[in-house]
Design an enzyme around this catalytic site. Sequence first.
Site, PDB file in Angstrom:
ATOM      1  N   SER A 138       0.862  -1.191   0.000  1.00 58.00           N
ATOM      2  CA  SER A 138       0.000   0.000   0.000  1.00 58.00           C
ATOM      3  C   SER A 138       0.890   1.230   0.000  1.00 58.00           C
ATOM      4  O   SER A 138       2.050   1.175   0.442  1.00 58.00           O
ATOM      5  CB  SER A 138      -0.841  -0.001   1.281  1.00 58.00           C
ATOM      6  OG  SER A 138      -1.454   1.266   1.477  1.00 58.00           O
ATOM      7  N   TYR A 151      -0.946  -0.571  10.775  1.00 62.93           N
ATOM      8  CA  TYR A 151      -1.319  -0.981   9.411  1.00 62.93           C
ATOM      9  C   TYR A 151      -0.215  -0.578   8.422  1.00 62.93           C
ATOM     10  O   TYR A 151       0.273  -1.401   7.642  1.00 62.93           O
ATOM     11  CB  TYR A 151      -2.658  -0.352   8.998  1.00 62.93           C
ATOM     12  CG  TYR A 151      -2.970  -0.640   7.542  1.00 62.93           C
ATOM     13  CD1 TYR A 151      -3.277  -1.934   7.139  1.00 62.93           C
ATOM     14  CD2 TYR A 151      -2.902   0.361   6.569  1.00 62.93           C
ATOM     15  CE1 TYR A 151      -3.523  -2.231   5.801  1.00 62.93           C
ATOM     16  CE2 TYR A 151      -3.147   0.083   5.233  1.00 62.93           C
ATOM     17  CZ  TYR A 151      -3.458  -1.215   4.853  1.00 62.93           C
ATOM     18  OH  TYR A 151      -3.672  -1.509   3.528  1.00 62.93           O
TER      19      TYR A 151
HETATM   20  P1  NDP Z   1     -11.392  -6.137   1.163  1.00 67.08           P
HETATM   21  O1  NDP Z   1     -11.744  -5.957   2.601  1.00 67.08           O
HETATM   22  O2  NDP Z   1     -12.426  -5.818   0.144  1.00 67.08           O
HETATM   23  O3  NDP Z   1     -10.874  -7.642   0.924  1.00 67.08           O
HETATM   24  C1  NDP Z   1      -9.962  -8.223   1.801  1.00 67.08           C
HETATM   25  C2  NDP Z   1      -9.858  -9.721   1.544  1.00 67.08           C
HETATM   26  O4  NDP Z   1      -8.912 -10.280   2.460  1.00 67.08           O
HETATM   27  C3  NDP Z   1     -11.175 -10.442   1.756  1.00 67.08           C
HETATM   28  O5  NDP Z   1     -11.338 -11.383   0.722  1.00 67.08           O
HETATM   29  C4  NDP Z   1     -10.996 -11.170   3.092  1.00 67.08           C
HETATM   30  O6  NDP Z   1     -11.684 -12.409   3.051  1.00 67.08           O
HETATM   31  C5  NDP Z   1      -9.469 -11.435   3.051  1.00 67.08           C
HETATM   32  N1  NDP Z   1      -8.916 -11.677   4.375  1.00 67.08           N
HETATM   33  C6  NDP Z   1      -8.834 -10.848   5.440  1.00 67.08           C
HETATM   34  N2  NDP Z   1      -8.256 -11.464   6.471  1.00 67.08           N
HETATM   35  C7  NDP Z   1      -7.952 -12.735   6.058  1.00 67.08           C
HETATM   36  C8  NDP Z   1      -7.335 -13.859   6.670  1.00 67.08           C
HETATM   37  N3  NDP Z   1      -6.901 -13.827   7.944  1.00 67.08           N
HETATM   38  N4  NDP Z   1      -7.181 -14.988   5.933  1.00 67.08           N
HETATM   39  C9  NDP Z   1      -7.603 -15.052   4.663  1.00 67.08           C
HETATM   40  N5  NDP Z   1      -8.199 -14.020   4.030  1.00 67.08           N
HETATM   41  C10 NDP Z   1      -8.368 -12.879   4.728  1.00 67.08           C
HETATM   42  O7  NDP Z   1     -10.063  -5.266   0.956  1.00 67.08           O
HETATM   43  P2  NDP Z   1      -9.212  -4.912  -0.371  1.00 67.08           P
HETATM   44  O8  NDP Z   1      -9.583  -5.788  -1.493  1.00 67.08           O
HETATM   45  O9  NDP Z   1      -9.279  -3.438  -0.556  1.00 67.08           O
HETATM   46  O10 NDP Z   1      -7.757  -5.237   0.154  1.00 67.08           O
HETATM   47  C11 NDP Z   1      -6.920  -6.226  -0.406  1.00 67.08           C
HETATM   48  C12 NDP Z   1      -5.492  -5.908  -0.035  1.00 67.08           C
HETATM   49  O11 NDP Z   1      -5.116  -4.659  -0.599  1.00 67.08           O
HETATM   50  C13 NDP Z   1      -5.225  -5.808   1.454  1.00 67.08           C
HETATM   51  O12 NDP Z   1      -3.971  -6.393   1.732  1.00 67.08           O
HETATM   52  C14 NDP Z   1      -5.181  -4.287   1.699  1.00 67.08           C
HETATM   53  O13 NDP Z   1      -4.375  -3.965   2.805  1.00 67.08           O
HETATM   54  C15 NDP Z   1      -4.579  -3.821   0.403  1.00 67.08           C
HETATM   55  N6  NDP Z   1      -4.862  -2.426   0.038  1.00 67.08           N
HETATM   56  C16 NDP Z   1      -6.141  -1.940  -0.007  1.00 67.08           C
HETATM   57  C17 NDP Z   1      -6.354  -0.624  -0.376  1.00 67.08           C
HETATM   58  C18 NDP Z   1      -7.709  -0.005  -0.401  1.00 67.08           C
HETATM   59  O14 NDP Z   1      -7.796   1.230  -0.321  1.00 67.08           O
HETATM   60  N7  NDP Z   1      -8.774  -0.751  -0.558  1.00 67.08           N
HETATM   61  C19 NDP Z   1      -5.243   0.253  -0.773  1.00 67.08           C
HETATM   62  C20 NDP Z   1      -3.941  -0.377  -0.649  1.00 67.08           C
HETATM   63  C21 NDP Z   1      -3.776  -1.661  -0.297  1.00 67.08           C
HETATM   64  P3  NDP Z   1     -12.412 -13.110   4.274  1.00 67.08           P
HETATM   65  O15 NDP Z   1     -12.957 -12.021   5.152  1.00 67.08           O
HETATM   66  O16 NDP Z   1     -13.456 -13.953   3.614  1.00 67.08           O
HETATM   67  O17 NDP Z   1     -11.348 -13.922   4.916  1.00 67.08           O
HETATM   68  C1  8X3 Z   2      -5.044   1.374   2.033  1.00 62.46           C
HETATM   69  C2  8X3 Z   2      -4.809   2.757   1.535  1.00 62.46           C
HETATM   70  O1  8X3 Z   2      -4.390   5.145   2.300  1.00 62.46           O
HETATM   71  O2  8X3 Z   2      -6.260   3.954   3.303  1.00 62.46           O
HETATM   72  O3  8X3 Z   2      -3.831   0.706   2.182  1.00 62.46           O
HETATM   73  O4  8X3 Z   2      -4.007   3.386   3.906  1.00 62.46           O
HETATM   74  S1  8X3 Z   2      -4.864   3.857   2.822  1.00 62.46           S
END
Ligand code: NDP
Ligand code: 8X3
Length: 252
Positions: A138, A151
Amino acid sequence: MLKDKTIFITGATAGFGLACVKLFAHNGAKIIACGRRSERLEELKKQLPDSVHEIKLDVGDSVAVKKAIAALPEKFSKVDVLINNAGLALGLSAFDKQEEKDLEQMVKTNIMGVINCTHALLPGMIERNIGHIINLSSIAGTYPYPGGNVYGATKAFVTQFSLNLRADLLGKNIRVTNIEPGMAETEFSIVRFAGDKNKAADIYAGMQPLTANDIAETILWTLCRPKHVNINRVEIMPTQQAFSPFAVSRKN
Ligand code: NDP
Ligand code: 8X3
């Protein structure tokens, strides 16, 4: 574009992971879709019966990760691409106000999850001399912001781990790419604010965030570069997000 590729995606039940499953299956890949919510995994399997093998998995559980990978059916057993996407932020408070259990959950998922899945799948890639590891970091791993404390630090781990893996894997036919998105509207903020959808919606109010599909398409692009090209890192933000000057605390 991804015909004959087997792709292991963590966090496939929502957001970026789910968008990747759909886009990559559409491009001919076989997908191992992991997440904790089994009803969503079953729904995916129903939608894409020939392309998807679903595994209910908590990536923070190293024993469960090893067991699941050892039990992959033959058709899905030779993993070419690992997408370490599962992750979460819990809370946006100053560090001293954060719940200890939330801090542990972020470390377990965002750091140990990446370590567990990579450690279990990399030996097979090395043996077959082919592979690509994509890690979801991120911008929070590079740029600090108030409330980002643990985070952001977990994402800094992911960024440095990606670069260090590249160093370890020099001479092997295995690529590593770190994806560093800014604000993207998925379930991310709903999870961060413990299910408060209004608070989550406020984060994206009046601006156009990235979508899950923007990230899936970016990952597809990195996967489809010619074999001699390694995209080390991709930092990607909404046009309506940028940087600010340093904050200063002044005496009145
Ligand atoms: P979502 O919350 O939409 O999806 C997160 C996914 O991670 C879900 O499928 C959830 O599935 C899974 N997950 C969470 N914990 C676990 C676990 N312990 N074991 C297995 N699966 C897990 O978030 P995003 O798609 O936005 O995020 C995906 C990635 O991108 C993350 O690593 C996030 O930090 C990163 N990210 C997101 C940004 C944003 O602004 N959205 C920006 C930058 C990075 P389930 O609950 O079914 O286990
Ligand atoms: C998720 C993006 O800016 O909310 O990693 O931390 S931010």
